[in-house]
Design a protein around this motif. Sequence first.
Motif, PDB file in Angstrom:
ATOM      1  N   GLU A 216       0.847  -1.195   0.000  1.00 13.31           N
ATOM      2  CA  GLU A 216       0.000   0.000   0.000  1.00 13.31           C
ATOM      3  C   GLU A 216       0.878   1.238   0.000  1.00 13.31           C
ATOM      4  N   GLY A 217       0.258   2.336  -0.374  1.00 15.48           N
ATOM      5  CA  GLY A 217       0.994   3.601  -0.418  1.00 15.48           C
ATOM      6  C   GLY A 217       0.704   4.309  -1.724  1.00 15.48           C
ATOM      7  N   ALA A 218       1.648   5.144  -2.143  1.00 13.92           N
ATOM      8  CA  ALA A 218       1.457   5.927  -3.366  1.00 13.92           C
ATOM      9  C   ALA A 218       1.545   5.002  -4.576  1.00 13.92           C
ATOM     10  N   VAL A 219       0.524   5.010  -5.412  1.00 15.26           N
ATOM     11  CA  VAL A 219       0.513   4.049  -6.530  1.00 15.26           C
ATOM     12  C   VAL A 219       1.584   4.361  -7.575  1.00 15.26           C
ATOM     13  N   HIS A 220       2.069   5.613  -7.580  1.00 16.88           N
ATOM     14  CA  HIS A 220       3.186   5.960  -8.475  1.00 16.88           C
ATOM     15  C   HIS A 220       4.422   6.370  -7.673  1.00 16.88           C
ATOM     16  N   ALA A 221       4.641   5.704  -6.548  1.00 12.41           N
ATOM     17  CA  ALA A 221       5.762   6.072  -5.674  1.00 12.41           C
ATOM     18  C   ALA A 221       7.097   5.951  -6.413  1.00 12.41           C
ATOM     19  N   LYS A 222       8.011   6.846  -6.073  1.00 17.98           N
ATOM     20  CA  LYS A 222       9.356   6.750  -6.673  1.00 17.98           C
ATOM     21  C   LYS A 222      10.151   5.639  -6.000  1.00 17.98           C
ATOM     22  N   ILE A 223       9.828   5.383  -4.730  1.00 18.57           N
ATOM     23  CA  ILE A 223      10.566   4.359  -3.981  1.00 18.57           C
ATOM     24  C   ILE A 223       9.601   3.280  -3.507  1.00 18.57           C
TER      25      ILE A 223
ATOM     26  N   ALA B 162      17.064  -5.960 -14.061  1.00 21.34           N
ATOM     27  CA  ALA B 162      16.568  -4.964 -15.027  1.00 21.34           C
ATOM     28  C   ALA B 162      17.327  -3.645 -14.909  1.00 21.34           C
ATOM     29  N   GLY B 163      18.378  -3.614 -14.089  1.00 15.35           N
ATOM     30  CA  GLY B 163      19.180  -2.397 -13.955  1.00 15.35           C
ATOM     31  C   GLY B 163      18.594  -1.390 -12.976  1.00 15.35           C
ATOM     32  N   ARG B 164      17.592  -1.812 -12.187  1.00  7.81           N
ATOM     33  CA  ARG B 164      16.956  -0.891 -11.248  1.00  7.81           C
ATOM     34  C   ARG B 164      17.750  -0.847  -9.938  1.00  7.81           C
ATOM     35  N   PRO B 165      17.922   0.334  -9.345  1.00  9.78           N
ATOM     36  CA  PRO B 165      18.705   0.433  -8.115  1.00  9.78           C
ATOM     37  C   PRO B 165      17.978  -0.111  -6.886  1.00  9.78           C
ATOM     38  N   VAL B 166      18.704  -0.881  -6.115  1.00  7.68           N
ATOM     39  CA  VAL B 166      18.150  -1.513  -4.903  1.00  7.68           C
ATOM     40  C   VAL B 166      19.083  -1.206  -3.736  1.00  7.68           C
ATOM     41  N   LEU B 167      18.583  -0.486  -2.751  1.00  6.46           N
ATOM     42  CA  LEU B 167      19.364  -0.244  -1.539  1.00  6.46           C
ATOM     43  C   LEU B 167      19.059  -1.357  -0.541  1.00  6.46           C
ATOM     44  N   VAL B 168      20.107  -1.979  -0.031  1.00  9.62           N
ATOM     45  CA  VAL B 168      19.926  -3.088   0.922  1.00  9.62           C
ATOM     46  C   VAL B 168      20.190  -2.578   2.334  1.00  9.62           C
ATOM     47  N   THR B 169      19.296  -2.927   3.243  1.00 14.17           N
ATOM     48  CA  THR B 169      19.553  -2.636   4.654  1.00 14.17           C
ATOM     49  C   THR B 169      18.889  -3.698   5.527  1.00 14.17           C
ATOM     50  N   LEU B 170      19.047  -3.534   6.832  1.00 18.49           N
ATOM     51  CA  LEU B 170      18.475  -4.513   7.761  1.00 18.49           C
ATOM     52  C   LEU B 170      16.953  -4.438   7.774  1.00 18.49           C
ATOM     53  N   HIS B 171      16.342  -5.553   8.107  1.00 14.04           N
ATOM     54  CA  HIS B 171      14.912  -5.544   8.391  1.00 14.04           C
ATOM     55  C   HIS B 171      14.729  -4.890   9.759  1.00 14.04           C
ATOM     56  N   PRO B 172      13.695  -4.041   9.926  1.00 11.55           N
ATOM     57  CA  PRO B 172      13.558  -3.378  11.240  1.00 11.55           C
ATOM     58  C   PRO B 172      13.435  -4.351  12.410  1.00 11.55           C
ATOM     59  N   SER B 173      12.912  -5.545  12.194  1.00  2.00           N
ATOM     60  CA  SER B 173      12.795  -6.463  13.340  1.00  2.00           C
ATOM     61  C   SER B 173      14.166  -6.918  13.833  1.00  2.00           C
ATOM     62  N   ALA B 174      15.198  -6.809  12.983  1.00  7.08           N
ATOM     63  CA  ALA B 174      16.562  -7.126  13.441  1.00  7.08           C
ATOM     64  C   ALA B 174      16.985  -6.114  14.506  1.00  7.08           C
ATOM     65  N   LEU B 175      16.464  -4.897  14.407  1.00  7.39           N
ATOM     66  CA  LEU B 175      16.807  -3.867  15.402  1.00  7.39           C
ATOM     67  C   LEU B 175      16.141  -4.174  16.742  1.00  7.39           C
ATOM     68  N   LEU B 176      14.996  -4.856  16.673  1.00 10.22           N
ATOM     69  CA  LEU B 176      14.296  -5.222  17.911  1.00 10.22           C
ATOM     70  C   LEU B 176      15.028  -6.353  18.632  1.00 10.22           C
TER      71      LEU B 176
ATOM     72  N   ALA C 168      11.241   4.132  -9.162  1.00 14.05           N
ATOM     73  CA  ALA C 168      12.570   4.380  -9.732  1.00 14.05           C
ATOM     74  C   ALA C 168      13.629   3.590  -8.974  1.00 14.05           C
ATOM     75  N   ALA C 169      13.322   3.233  -7.724  1.00 13.38           N
ATOM     76  CA  ALA C 169      14.318   2.542  -6.879  1.00 13.38           C
ATOM     77  C   ALA C 169      13.608   1.763  -5.779  1.00 13.38           C
ATOM     78  N   PHE C 170      14.376   0.869  -5.150  1.00 14.58           N
ATOM     79  CA  PHE C 170      13.828  -0.006  -4.104  1.00 14.58           C
ATOM     80  C   PHE C 170      14.667   0.095  -2.835  1.00 14.58           C
ATOM     81  N   ILE C 171      13.997  -0.111  -1.708  1.00 15.28           N
ATOM     82  CA  ILE C 171      14.720  -0.359  -0.461  1.00 15.28           C
ATOM     83  C   ILE C 171      14.356  -1.777  -0.050  1.00 15.28           C
TER      84      ILE C 171
END
Length: 203
Positions: A40-47, A164-178, A132-135
């Motif tokens: 859910e969220g913005a149907v044309h979200a950039k991220i 497909a050449g799309r940028p993907v930023l990798v980070t921790l899942h928030p539950s790892a912080l818990l 345009a990009a993913f987290i």
Amino acid sequence: MTRRLSRDEAAQALGELRGETDRCRECPLGERATQSVCGEGAVHAKIMVVGEQPGDREDLQGRPFVGPAGGLLDRGLAELGWSREALYVTNAVKHFKYELRGKRRMHKTPAQREIEACHHWLEREIAIVRPAAFIALGATAARALLGRRVAVLSERGRWHEDAAGRPVLVTLHPSALLRGDPQQRDAAWAAWLADLRIALPPR
Ligand code: URA
């Protein structure tokens, strides 16, 4: 899908997708879950922000990231000056996988074959939203997006490219912080925000 859908068309296509994922039985998870949980969220979200799979609360409410991990995501976005409404938030797997401990439904990590079975639903969301990009939050999301095993701790905080050449930023899942060491929590939180800031610069 070749042309970019209008907002109304995209909202309708996402609604239809939700109906289809509810009926999906391509792996065993759909049978045991209450319902599917699409993004859910913005149907044309950039991220597009991608998590692992819905948890107990998400399964009951039919919405992504509304439990404890979602609380952390909201807090992190607020600290960065972003609201969830500007993004599209979804999961690699659309049904809750759990095991029963007494009456409690405990999260169980999805198997690779379940992530793969779900992949075409994620691709449908991507084709509709066209970010345009993913987290990628955590290893399951990173693997689903990049199509390979990802060592989150060594690959976090920088851009990668999907097939497909799309940028993907990798980070921790928030539950790892818990789950992390309580003494290290402030540092872990700051490091997580620093990762997210790469994709979500101050506005
Ligand atoms: N964890 C996820 O990966 N996704 C959710 O929607 C909730 C918790």
